[in-house]
Design a protein around this motif. Structure first.
Motif, PDB file in Angstrom:
ATOM      1  N   ALA A 101       0.857  -1.078   0.061  1.00 51.63           N
ATOM      2  CA  ALA A 101      -0.061  -0.117  -0.113  1.00 51.63           C
ATOM      3  C   ALA A 101       0.887   1.270  -0.055  1.00 51.63           C
ATOM      4  CB  ALA A 101      -0.969  -0.024   1.330  1.00 51.63           C
ATOM      5  N   LEU A 102       2.033   0.987   0.696  1.00 47.85           N
ATOM      6  CA  LEU A 102       2.958   2.223   0.790  1.00 47.85           C
ATOM      7  C   LEU A 102       4.051   2.192  -0.517  1.00 47.85           C
ATOM      8  CD1 LEU A 102       3.725   2.498   4.570  1.00 47.85           C
ATOM      9  CD2 LEU A 102       2.295   3.845   3.199  1.00 47.85           C
ATOM     10  N   LEU A 103       4.478   1.021  -0.961  1.00 49.06           N
ATOM     11  CA  LEU A 103       5.443   0.879  -2.014  1.00 49.06           C
ATOM     12  C   LEU A 103       5.012   0.715  -3.448  1.00 49.06           C
ATOM     13  CD1 LEU A 103       7.869  -1.509   0.135  1.00 49.06           C
ATOM     14  CD2 LEU A 103       7.953   1.126   0.255  1.00 49.06           C
ATOM     15  N   MET A 104       3.705   0.223  -3.523  1.00 50.49           N
ATOM     16  CA  MET A 104       3.352  -0.102  -4.792  1.00 50.49           C
ATOM     17  C   MET A 104       3.531   1.001  -6.020  1.00 50.49           C
ATOM     18  SD  MET A 104       2.350  -2.883  -5.967  1.00 50.49           S
ATOM     19  CE  MET A 104       1.823  -3.541  -7.555  1.00 50.49           C
ATOM     20  N   ARG A 105       3.488   2.349  -5.568  1.00 51.83           N
ATOM     21  CA  ARG A 105       3.817   3.233  -6.568  1.00 51.83           C
ATOM     22  C   ARG A 105       5.263   3.045  -7.052  1.00 51.83           C
ATOM     23  NH1 ARG A 105       3.004   8.110  -5.831  1.00 51.83           N
ATOM     24  NH2 ARG A 105       4.899   9.269  -6.349  1.00 51.83           N
ATOM     25  N   CYS A 106       5.849   2.275  -6.649  1.00 50.32           N
ATOM     26  CA  CYS A 106       7.360   1.897  -7.275  1.00 50.32           C
ATOM     27  C   CYS A 106       7.272   0.318  -7.616  1.00 50.32           C
ATOM     28  CB  CYS A 106       8.551   2.597  -6.703  1.00 50.32           C
ATOM     29  SG  CYS A 106      10.043   1.995  -7.347  1.00 50.32           S
ATOM     30  N   PRO A 107       6.950  -0.242  -8.252  1.00 51.32           N
ATOM     31  CA  PRO A 107       6.643  -1.595  -8.780  1.00 51.32           C
ATOM     32  C   PRO A 107       8.150  -2.321  -8.470  1.00 51.32           C
ATOM     33  CG  PRO A 107       5.609  -0.671 -10.385  1.00 51.32           C
ATOM     34  CD  PRO A 107       6.512   0.370  -9.682  1.00 51.32           C
ATOM     35  N   CYS A 251      10.409   2.729 -12.044  1.00 50.13           N
ATOM     36  CA  CYS A 251       9.639   3.558 -11.147  1.00 50.13           C
ATOM     37  C   CYS A 251       9.706   5.201 -11.755  1.00 50.13           C
ATOM     38  CB  CYS A 251      10.261   3.622  -9.961  1.00 50.13           C
ATOM     39  SG  CYS A 251      10.073   2.032  -9.420  1.00 50.13           S
ATOM     40  N   SER A 252       8.884   6.018 -11.361  1.00 51.79           N
ATOM     41  CA  SER A 252       9.076   7.305 -11.620  1.00 51.79           C
ATOM     42  C   SER A 252      10.089   8.044 -11.202  1.00 51.79           C
ATOM     43  CB  SER A 252       7.548   7.946 -11.326  1.00 51.79           C
ATOM     44  OG  SER A 252       7.572   8.129 -10.060  1.00 51.79           O
ATOM     45  N   CYS A 253      10.255   9.115 -11.614  1.00 47.59           N
ATOM     46  CA  CYS A 253      11.660  10.224 -11.103  1.00 47.59           C
ATOM     47  C   CYS A 253      11.190  10.534  -9.614  1.00 47.59           C
ATOM     48  CB  CYS A 253      11.556  11.417 -12.089  1.00 47.59           C
ATOM     49  SG  CYS A 253      12.677  12.772 -11.501  1.00 47.59           S
ATOM     50  N   GLN A 254       9.934  10.734  -9.168  1.00 48.69           N
ATOM     51  CA  GLN A 254       9.626  11.101  -8.093  1.00 48.69           C
ATOM     52  C   GLN A 254      10.104   9.965  -6.870  1.00 48.69           C
ATOM     53  OE1 GLN A 254       5.604  11.882  -6.323  1.00 48.69           O
ATOM     54  NE2 GLN A 254       6.508  14.131  -6.099  1.00 48.69           N
ATOM     55  N   SER A 937       2.823  10.929 -10.270  1.00 45.06           N
ATOM     56  CA  SER A 937       4.232  10.722 -10.074  1.00 45.06           C
ATOM     57  C   SER A 937       4.630   9.494  -9.964  1.00 45.06           C
ATOM     58  CB  SER A 937       4.735  11.858  -9.216  1.00 45.06           C
ATOM     59  OG  SER A 937       4.073  11.632  -7.715  1.00 45.06           O
ATOM     60  N   SER A 938       3.906   8.514 -10.048  1.00 46.35           N
ATOM     61  CA  SER A 938       4.149   7.136  -9.767  1.00 46.35           C
ATOM     62  C   SER A 938       4.675   6.585 -11.148  1.00 46.35           C
ATOM     63  CB  SER A 938       3.103   6.303  -9.060  1.00 46.35           C
ATOM     64  OG  SER A 938       2.018   6.416  -9.719  1.00 46.35           O
ATOM     65  N   VAL A 939       4.724   5.219 -10.932  1.00 43.57           N
ATOM     66  CA  VAL A 939       5.189   4.322 -12.186  1.00 43.57           C
ATOM     67  C   VAL A 939       4.329   4.728 -13.532  1.00 43.57           C
ATOM     68  CG1 VAL A 939       3.732   2.401 -11.465  1.00 43.57           C
ATOM     69  CG2 VAL A 939       5.715   2.142 -13.129  1.00 43.57           C
ATOM     70  N   GLY A 940       4.767   5.026 -14.433  1.00 40.98           N
ATOM     71  CA  GLY A 940       4.185   5.223 -15.648  1.00 40.98           C
ATOM     72  C   GLY A 940       3.816   6.475 -15.960  1.00 40.98           C
ATOM     73  N   CYS A 941       3.951   7.167 -15.192  1.00 39.93           N
ATOM     74  CA  CYS A 941       3.657   8.784 -15.068  1.00 39.93           C
ATOM     75  C   CYS A 941       4.549   9.496 -16.140  1.00 39.93           C
ATOM     76  CB  CYS A 941       3.464   9.476 -13.750  1.00 39.93           C
ATOM     77  SG  CYS A 941       2.014   8.845 -12.702  1.00 39.93           S
ATOM     78  N   ASP A 942       4.033  10.684 -16.690  1.00 41.02           N
ATOM     79  CA  ASP A 942       5.012  11.657 -17.460  1.00 41.02           C
ATOM     80  C   ASP A 942       5.912  12.124 -16.648  1.00 41.02           C
ATOM     81  OD1 ASP A 942       3.247  11.039 -19.463  1.00 41.02           O
ATOM     82  OD2 ASP A 942       2.127  13.000 -19.340  1.00 41.02           O
ATOM     83  N   GLN A 943       7.088  12.091 -17.030  1.00 41.87           N
ATOM     84  CA  GLN A 943       8.464  12.613 -16.359  1.00 41.87           C
ATOM     85  C   GLN A 943       8.187  14.082 -16.059  1.00 41.87           C
ATOM     86  OE1 GLN A 943      11.767  11.597 -18.751  1.00 41.87           O
ATOM     87  NE2 GLN A 943      11.989   9.669 -17.365  1.00 41.87           N
ATOM     88  N   GLN A 948       5.362  16.068 -10.614  1.00 41.27           N
ATOM     89  CA  GLN A 948       6.734  15.536 -10.705  1.00 41.27           C
ATOM     90  C   GLN A 948       7.442  17.023 -10.980  1.00 41.27           C
ATOM     91  OE1 GLN A 948       8.191  12.347 -10.882  1.00 41.27           O
ATOM     92  NE2 GLN A 948       9.778  13.939 -10.282  1.00 41.27           N
ATOM     93  N   LYS A 949       6.952  18.115 -11.668  1.00 39.25           N
ATOM     94  CA  LYS A 949       7.409  19.327 -11.759  1.00 39.25           C
ATOM     95  C   LYS A 949       7.608  20.046 -10.370  1.00 39.25           C
ATOM     96  CE  LYS A 949       6.339  20.571 -16.649  1.00 39.25           C
ATOM     97  NZ  LYS A 949       5.644  21.279 -17.397  1.00 39.25           N
ATOM     98  N   ILE A 950       6.576  19.953  -9.445  1.00 37.08           N
ATOM     99  CA  ILE A 950       6.639  20.301  -8.110  1.00 37.08           C
ATOM    100  C   ILE A 950       7.812  19.599  -7.438  1.00 37.08           C
ATOM    101  CG2 ILE A 950       5.539  20.792  -6.124  1.00 37.08           C
ATOM    102  CD1 ILE A 950       2.924  20.708  -7.574  1.00 37.08           C
ATOM    103  N   GLN A 951       7.912  18.452  -7.647  1.00 39.71           N
ATOM    104  CA  GLN A 951       9.306  17.534  -7.032  1.00 39.71           C
ATOM    105  C   GLN A 951      10.617  18.359  -7.587  1.00 39.71           C
ATOM    106  OE1 GLN A 951       9.667  15.338  -4.945  1.00 39.71           O
ATOM    107  NE2 GLN A 951      11.775  15.093  -5.591  1.00 39.71           N
ATOM    108  N   TYR A 952      10.553  18.511  -8.918  1.00 38.71           N
ATOM    109  CA  TYR A 952      12.007  19.064  -9.226  1.00 38.71           C
ATOM    110  C   TYR A 952      12.040  20.345  -8.754  1.00 38.71           C
ATOM    111  CZ  TYR A 952      11.612  15.638 -13.277  1.00 38.71           C
ATOM    112  OH  TYR A 952      11.459  14.523 -13.954  1.00 38.71           O
ATOM    113  N   ALA A 953      11.147  21.182  -8.590  1.00 35.24           N
ATOM    114  CA  ALA A 953      11.259  22.559  -7.800  1.00 35.24           C
ATOM    115  C   ALA A 953      11.971  22.235  -6.225  1.00 35.24           C
ATOM    116  CB  ALA A 953       9.994  23.324  -7.929  1.00 35.24           C
TER     117      ALA A 953
END
Length: 1363
Positions: A101-107, A251-254, A937-943, A948-953
């Motif tokens: 439930a916590l880790l699935m966003r990054c398979p 996994c996504s960049c975030q 911002s999880s797996v499969g999302c646009d970079q 994700q842009k907020i994360q970069y900031a």
């Protein structure tokens, strides 16, 4: 019995030590029951049976379950062996589901995590990687078996490190934090490493692990110390940027730094403007200084050569001589052809204005009582609007325009979402207490500050409980109200109880229970037994606030009693490097719902906050209180502003009284001690003050009629401004009357009318300039500036109109009394001493004529003055570019306010800034795959998705001012839907079959149907139907241990849909870095808007997005700080508009005299620029309040400048210097008495005001404006006019020439007829005196206005007719 137990223990030890480690063998198998050594676990601690046996071949349902839970062990149905039973697989599946439930966003992370536990539980070579260290008999269903309650797990450090690396950056979207922080115990995300991570997973005291697992991380090739036959597991852990064997995406960049694209280096903020390697503005100012000095010196040389040439011409006998300033000395004969159109227009304008005002003044003076009555009626009609006056006290309404971007964004946010909750907060310290070092069994040596102590935590709890139990009678609810009626209750908003209210504090780690704080227990760790108590629990919870149970034997939760976590930065402050127990401050926060002001519960919330303040202030006064603290309520800011305004009203009243006393005294003539009560002007001064007051009341009443609200700043500033302008006109009028002599045969009323005709054009020039100036200032977008300008414009206009009517009538009544020698306050008492029949010049006029003007306009003094003021101007230009823009909110507080302490504590102890929401408007389709990928911002999302842009900031907080990434309901909704998380299930049968089944369902066997199927590539995206169907369930699902991804509390108010189910507004919450001043708040707003614009442009490229779709940032402070993004250009625009009428009106009323208008304008610009320069030196920030004062400065500067400019333009002296002297002496004395000396006493009184805002922006700034106005109007302007002023009006000289010729003819005629008409001798002598008036009349006669010349012409014609 003891011997039997000892024997069993010995045999167990022998069995364990003789255990073999061979391939194909299991160390344990199947489930034996609950672990008898674990109590208070959050899940049933089911442990396996000790069973050294061969691995079992799997088939059928058993095999299918294995490949569903541990696909890594799949070797084919006929060739798959494992060491786990079906029961073990079900328990493992349940346990992994909670972690997934916590880790699935990054398979990759979820797979690596499951990989290890599948190896430990089900590997066919289990005995080679596991060493059982402790077994115990467990009886279940009358069957006793040996159960494994502790074992060692051996794995290579390469696998452990790779698995940890794939998980360490996985985020929890709801909090913006790292998932690893909840899985590393006391170490949190910052100190977590592979060993700490595995130690927490193998710790049965964490409430989740059923038994103790001692993870041994072995370096590759290192076999020293390993039990015989043990081979550390060395499988390959996938990197987070790889695809899974089943085809799952990276996994996504975030969640995985390795997946991030290469980002170009961010551009650094622009540096300071530089030229030639130094400050660019300094270089520009120096260049400007050099240019101006060069131009002035060049002018002096040219003037010298011209003067020399003209002197030579004069020596040749051409009848002209020049003074030292190259000005004509002799009176040349003016030919009518030499008179220009401009000269004729100027003369005509002056003649027209003087004539009209003369007739008007005579009329007003003739019927004074009628005029006063009509004036009173008009004022009363206007002032009647005061009955419906509205005072704006809401800071948002006062400083933010309804049409401004920030205001519209606030209205959109508050309309679609609830307004940002009301904050009531205490920040408590104990600076005099000494800290101590605590040797914890689990955490080692820990520093505890003197604040973090048991007695202070208990006292904080008692104070918190006292506040929570506030009750009061509410008239709006017609019952007793309490905190639960108005509190923010995120997990039970519909019907909250007192424990549902969001109260964030350190005692919440103990669920506000004194019993939990007192709890202690002995605990054994690694053979050492120690007592664990509140300190161990605090250490654990501050580092892992999301935990439902700590790792001590206390087994207490860290969650607050209202069901949500209390993050460390909301509980304590003033720590460094996450050393939480060494914190210097406790933070106690009560959050209330922010109701609209017209709602009944708004008043209830205000009442609760009043009671809150009473309790806190009473506690602060208690000598037994152990805390030193600061506090605030949501209403505090507005309350303190209103309080200080009310307290400073007496200061303003004293200021006005001082001005009144001065005016009353200064207007008197005082020719004799016996006539003091006759010649005093107490009632005239009082009348002048009343005229000012009536003009202000009329202005306020009129705008109240038409619905434009007033404000406290208007009540403070406008009377002060109108008093300065009105007093100047009063002094000019009264002093001119006192310096004038009543002519032969002239009535009192006619004299008043004639005097008014002389001075009223000058009064009109100033008043009209100021009125237009302020009306143009009303074009400002800032409500405070706009309403001030409107009120000031009408007040100045009304003041002029009342001076032209009521004050003229009042002066007529007073002169009638004075002519009758009646005392002012005792009208029935008369004195015998008569008024001297000569002009009264007072004290200032002779001093300025004899001493000041000659010294000022000396040849060398003038050069020095020009150089000094040019230097001042250029220096102020440089300082102007360095003025600080902004207004720190603590300046709005009075000295000694408790809010000043709060701001100091806030900036010192808070470790995170205000929340910032990135709000999306209607026009984006979240239900499509492209829409979800463009946001999540999880797996499969646009970079380059929204989150994700907020994360970069946030990776560059020093540039973006963002500290914590945004939460994302889209990410958590996808994770919630994932079948591996067990959050979204459906009832399989029963009356609710097919409906949503929450994870809290007590009978889980009823809910076996998944909401959606698992995707083959690991990238779950619901269909449009599933999205719309399950989104309401997600938003209403309360998060808990079994399903931490529920959206209730975090997201139920973050998504707004219309009746058709379309999403019309959403928000994503991030956090700013700590912001401590207005410059940082403004910069943060600017950067957030830049980021939001970038996000908007990116999301508009997604198919199906409306072209007007928009994302904007919202912070509760934006409405206050947005003005500073545009206040510099807007201020320049407003001041430029105000300067324009000073030039235009001056030109028009002086008959298109462009040179006078330009010199007038240039001097006022210099005053304004120098004012801003002094603001920089004196630490006065530029903001809306300063802008109001700068607009006022333009108005007051008109008073200092325009009178003298007009006097110079109309003077008929022969040289520029003489005209400048005459204007300085005559009008300068009136300006000093009427403007400078009126303002200064009142301004000095303001220095004693309590409000910092008044001290800085009213005392300091008004003092600067007045002093600079005096310096420029009475020092610089006369010198400037002496050099560059306009020439003498030739039309006026021609008229004087013609008048003199006519007078000479009349004189000659009378001389020839003297022998025949002896009775006409007196008139002839009088006419002669008239023709030589330059040496015998009052000083103002040397600068003859057009109307006075018309009067002379008329009198001459009358005498000739009489003859």
């Amino acid at each position: 019995m003891f011997r039997v137990a000892a024997l069993i223990t010995f045999l167990s030890f022998v069995v364990l030590t003789e255990a073999q480690h061979e391939p194909g063998y299991c160390a344990f198998y199947d489930e034996c029951g609950c672990n008898p050594t674990v109590s208070g676990s959050l899940l049933p601690p089911i442990v396996p049976c000790y069973d050294y046996s061969r691995a079992r071949a799997l088939s059928g349902e058993h095999y299918r379950k294995l490949i569903g839970v541990c696909p890594i062990l799949d070797k084919g149905e006929s060739n798959t062996f494992a060491c786990c039973s079906m029961k073990q697989l079900l328990s493992l599946e349940l346990s992994l589901a909670m972690s997934k439930a916590l880790l699935m966003r990054c398979p990759i992370c979820a797979d690596n995590f499951a990989h290890l536990h599948c190896i430990n539980t089900c590997s066919p070579n289990q005995s080679q990687t596991v060493n059982v260290t402790k077994v115990m008999n467990v009886t279940t269903g009358n069957i006793t078996r040996e159960a494994v309650i502790s074992y060692q797990a051996f794995l290579s450090d390469t696998f452990a490190y790779g698995s940890f690396q794939s998980c360490k950056n996985v985020r929890i979207p709801a909090t913006g934090g790292f998932a690893i922080a909840t899985m590393c115990g006391r170490y949190g995300a910052k100190l977590c490493n592979p060993q700490h991570w595995y130690d927490f997973q193998g710790d049965s005291s964490n409430g989740l692990a059923p038994l103790d697992i001692d993870f041994q991380l072995i370096k590759e090739g290192d076999t020293e110390g390993l039990p015989e036959g043990v081979i550390p597991y060395s499988g390959r852990a996938l990197m987070c940027n790889e695809t899974t064997p089943s085809g799952g995406q990276a996994c996504s960049c975030q969640d995985c730094q390795e997946s991030c694209p290469r980002m170009p280096p961010l551009p650094l903020p622009p540096g300071p403007f530089r030229l030639l390697g130094t400050d660019g503005f300094l270089v520009i100012s120096i260049i400007l200084l050099c240019l101006l000095l060069y131009a002035f010196i060049f002018y002096l040389f040219v003037a010298y050569f011209v003067r020399t040439w003209k002197r030579k011409e004069a020596e040749k006998g051409k009848g002209k001589s020049k003074d030292q300033n190259s000005n004509d000395v002799t009176q040349q004969v003016i030919d009518p052809s030499e008179v220009t159109c401009v000269d004729r227009n100027s003369l005509a304008a002056q003649a027209f204005l003087s004539s009209e005002f003369r007739h008007w003044g005579t009329l007003m003076a003739t019927y004074p009582l009628t005029v006063l009555l009509l004036s009173a009626v008009v004022v009363a009609v206007f002032s009647a609007g005061l009955k419906s006056i509205e005072l704006t006290t809401d800071p948002v309404e006062l400083w933010s325009s309804p049409n401004s971007r920030a205001r519209q964004e606030k209205d959109f946010h508050d309309t679609h979402f609830d307004p940002f909750f009301r904050t009531n907060q205490l920040i408590l310290t104990a600076p005099d207490r000494k800290g101590h070092i605590y040797d914890s069994l689990l955490f080692g040596l820990q520093n505890f500050s003197g604040l973090v102590s048991k007695d202070l935590i208990i006292e904080l709890l008692q104070l918190q409980t006292q506040i929570q139990n506030i009750e009061f009678w509410s008239e709006d609810l017609n019952r007793t109200a309490s905190l639960k009626d108005v509190c923010f209750a995120p997990l039970n908003p519909s019907n909250p109880s007192l424990t549902d209210c969001a109260v964030n504090s350190l005692p919440q780690y103990f669920q506000n229970s004194l019993k939990n704080i007192d709890a202690k227990v002995n605990m054994t760790e690694l053979g050492v037994t120690k007592e664990v108590d509140w300190r161990d629990h605090v250490i654990y919870c501050l580092n892992s606030p999301l935990s439902f149970q700590d790792i001590t034997d206390l087994r207490m939760s860290c969650m607050a009693d209202y069901g949500a976590p209390v993050f460390s930065f909301l509980a304590v402050g003033g720590y460094e490097n996450d050393d939480f127990t060494n914190a210097e401050a406790f933070i106690l926060t009560f959050s209330l719902n922010n109701y609209a002001r017209d709602k009944p519960k708004f008043k209830v919330a205000m009442q609760w906050e009043t009671e809150f303040l009473k309790i806190v202030q009473a506690y602060q006064k208690n000598p037994a209180a152990k805390f030193t603290f600061a506090y605030m309520a949501e209403r505090s800011l507005e309350d303190e502003i209103n309080r200080t305004t009310a307290e400073d009203i007496p200061i303003f009243m004293i200021s006005y009284a001082v001005i009144f006393v001065y005016i009353s005294v200064a207007l008197g003539e005082y020719t004799s001690w016996k006539r003091i009560l006759v010649d005093s002007k107490f009632l005239v001064g009082l009348g002048g003050i009343m005229v000012v007051g009536c003009s202000v009341l009329a202005s306020m009443g009129f705008y109240s009629w038409i619905g434009i609200p007033s404000s406290l700043i208007i009540l403070q500033v406008v009377p002060f401004l109108v008093l300065a302008v009105g007093a100047d006109n009063i002094f000019i009028f009264v002093l001119e009357y006192q310096r004038d002599m009543r002519k032969h045969g002239e009535t009192r009323e006619e004299q008043i009318g004639r005097v008014l005709g002389n001075v009223a054009p000058s009064m009109l020039l100033c008043s009209l300039s100021e009125t237009i100036c302020f009306f143009l200032g009303a074009l400002s977008t800032m409500p405070a500036v706009k309403t001030f300008a409107l009120y000031a414009a009408l007040a100045v206009l009304m003041d002029f109109l009342l001076q032209m009517t009521a004050f003229v009538a009042l002066l007529s009544l007073d002169t009638r009394r004075q002519d009758n020698n009646r005392c002012e306050l005792l009208c029935c008492v008369t004195v015998s001493t008569q008024h001297p029949n000569k002009p009264n010049e007072g004290i200032l006029l002779p001093l300025m004529r004899r001493y000041y003007a000659p010294v000022l306009l000396h040849r060398y003094t003038r050069i020095i003055v020009m150089v000094v003021f040019i230097f001042m101007f250029c220096g102020s230009v440089f300082l102007m570019f360095n003025v600080t823009v902004g207004l720190d909110q603590e300046l709005a507080m009075p000295q000694g306010s408790y809010m000043l302490d709060y701001f100091q504590y806030l900036y010192k102890y808070f470790e995170v800034g205000v929340p910032v929401y990135f709000v999306t408007k209607k026009g984006f389709n979240f239900t499509t795959v492209e829409g979800m990928n463009g946001v999540c911002s999880s797996v499969g999302c646009d970079q380059f998705s929204l989150t994700q842009k907020i994360q970069y900031a946030t990776n560059h907080p020093e540039l973006s001012y963002l500290a914590i990434p945004a939460n994302s309901w889209v990410d958590d909704f996808i994770d919630w839907l994932n079948p591996g998380s067990r959050c979204c299930r459906l009832y399989s049968f029963g009356p609710n079959a097919g409906n949503f089944c929450p994870a809290s369902e007590s009978a889980p066997f009823l809910c076996t149907t998944k909401c959606v199927d698992a995707p083959p590539d690991g990238v779950l995206r619901p269909t449009v139907e599933d999205f719309n169907r399950f989104l309401p369930n997600f938003l209403g699902n309360r998060p808990g241990l079994k399903c931490p991804k529920g959206g209730l509390g975090a997201y139920n108010k973050a998504v707004v849909t219309d009746q058709s189910g379309e999403i019309i507004a959403t928000r994503f919450m991030a956090y700013h870095t700590p912001l401590s001043n207005s410059q940082e708040f403004t910069a943060a707003l600017l950067k957030a808007r830049e980021l939001a614009h970038n996000i908007t442009m990116g999301m508009r490229q997604i198919p199906g997005t409306s072209p007007d779709f928009e994302v904007f940032p919202y912070t509760v402070t934006n409405v206050f700080y947005e003005q500073y993004l545009t206040i510099v250009p807007e201020g320049l625009f407003i001041i430029s508009l105000c300067l324009m009428p000073t030039f235009v009106v001056c030109c028009l009323l002086l008959g298109l005299d462009l040179r006078s208008g330009l010199l007038n304008l240039f001097t006022i610009i210099m005053i304004t620029v120098d004012t801003v320069g002094v603001m920089t030196l004196w630490g006065i920030d530029y903001n809306a309040v300063a802008l109001i004062n700068l607009v006022t400065a333009v108005g007051i500067s008109v008073e200092f400048v325009s009178h003298i400019t007009r006097s110079f333009a109309l003077c008929t002296k022969t040289t520029h210097v003489e005209r400048a002297m005459e204007a300085t002496a005559n009008m300068g004395s009136a300006v000093i008495a009427g403007v400078a000396m009126t303002n200064l006493p009142g301004i000095l009184v303001l220095a004693f005001a309590k409000a910092q805002l008044i001290q800085i922006f009213f005392f300091r700034l008004n003092l600067v404006i007045t002093l600079l106005g005096m310096a420029h109007g009475l020092v610089f302007l006369p010198v400037l006019l002496s050099y560059f002023g306009p020439g003498v009006n030739k039309a006026l000289l021609l008229q004087l020439q013609q008048e003199k010729a006519k007078a000479n003819r009349e004189l000659e005629l009378r001389h020839n007829m003297r022998q025949i008409y002896d009775n006409l001798g007196y008139e002839s002598n009088e006419l002669k005196l008239d023709s030589d008036s330059n040496s015998t009349k009052a000083p103002t006669d040397t600068c003859i206005p057009a109307q006075m010349m018309e009067n002379q012409q008329e009198e001459g014609e009358e005498r000739i007719d009489r003859f």
